[in-house]
Design a protein around this motif. Structure first.
Motif, PDB file in Angstrom:
ATOM      1  N   ALA A  61      51.201 -40.796  22.219  1.00 24.56           N
ATOM      2  CA  ALA A  61      51.152 -41.834  21.184  1.00 24.56           C
ATOM      3  C   ALA A  61      50.905 -41.270  19.801  1.00 24.56           C
ATOM      4  N   THR A  62      50.485 -40.030  19.719  1.00 27.76           N
ATOM      5  CA  THR A  62      50.182 -39.420  18.419  1.00 27.76           C
ATOM      6  C   THR A  62      51.209 -38.377  18.003  1.00 27.76           C
ATOM      7  N   LEU A  63      52.345 -38.318  18.679  1.00 27.97           N
ATOM      8  CA  LEU A  63      53.346 -37.304  18.359  1.00 27.97           C
ATOM      9  C   LEU A  63      53.807 -37.369  16.911  1.00 27.97           C
ATOM     10  N   THR A  64      53.974 -38.573  16.386  1.00 26.31           N
ATOM     11  CA  THR A  64      54.471 -38.681  15.016  1.00 26.31           C
ATOM     12  C   THR A  64      53.469 -38.150  13.998  1.00 26.31           C
ATOM     13  N   ARG A  65      52.229 -37.994  14.400  1.00 23.89           N
ATOM     14  CA  ARG A  65      51.198 -37.476  13.491  1.00 23.89           C
ATOM     15  C   ARG A  65      50.792 -36.050  13.854  1.00 23.89           C
ATOM     16  N   GLY A  66      51.536 -35.420  14.743  1.00 19.99           N
ATOM     17  CA  GLY A  66      51.177 -34.083  15.195  1.00 19.99           C
ATOM     18  C   GLY A  66      51.853 -32.978  14.400  1.00 19.99           C
TER      19      GLY A  66
END
Length: 120
Positions: free
Chosen positions: A103-108
């Motif tokens: 769920a946090t890939l876009t902020r990784g």
């Protein structure tokens, strides 16, 4: 933090295949969810596929399901995207991403991207 470098993009005819690679640095690769995203000219970035840290679970966008396969080699710290039956609408810059949770890939962490162009 993990550093990512994509490769394998290029020009291919419709119905052709390409395999993208994403080489990762860092010892923690095997603990990260990994994903592929793409962005076509004039369009927003969109999710393509993701894979859990041990490779047991995969996720795909409906638009690529059945044509693309995501995989990873934790020993080689490399992520792959096998793309078959390519369509002109698959043309985009493809990016790999890493994060502790899907769920946090876009902020990784993100790579610089590799261009894929599919001609009709």
């Amino acid at each position: 933090q993990v550093q990512l470098l994509e490769s394998g993009g290029g020009l291919v005819q419709a119905r052709g295949s390409l395999r993208l690679s994403c080489a990762a640095s860092g010892r923690t690769f095997s603990s990260y969810f990994m994903g592929w995203f793409r962005q076509a000219p004039g369009k927003e970035r969109e999710f393509v596929a993701a894979i859990s840290s041990r490779g047991r679970t995969t996720y795909y966008a409906d638009s690529v399901k059945g044509r693309f396969t995501i995989s990873r080699d934790n020993d080689q710290t490399t992520l792959y995207l096998q793309m078959n039956s390519l369509k002109p609408e698959d043309t985009a810059v493809y990016y790999c991403a890493a994060a502790p949770l899907v769920a946090t890939l876009t902020r990784g962490s993100w790579g610089q991207g590799t261009q894929v162009t599919v001609s009709s």
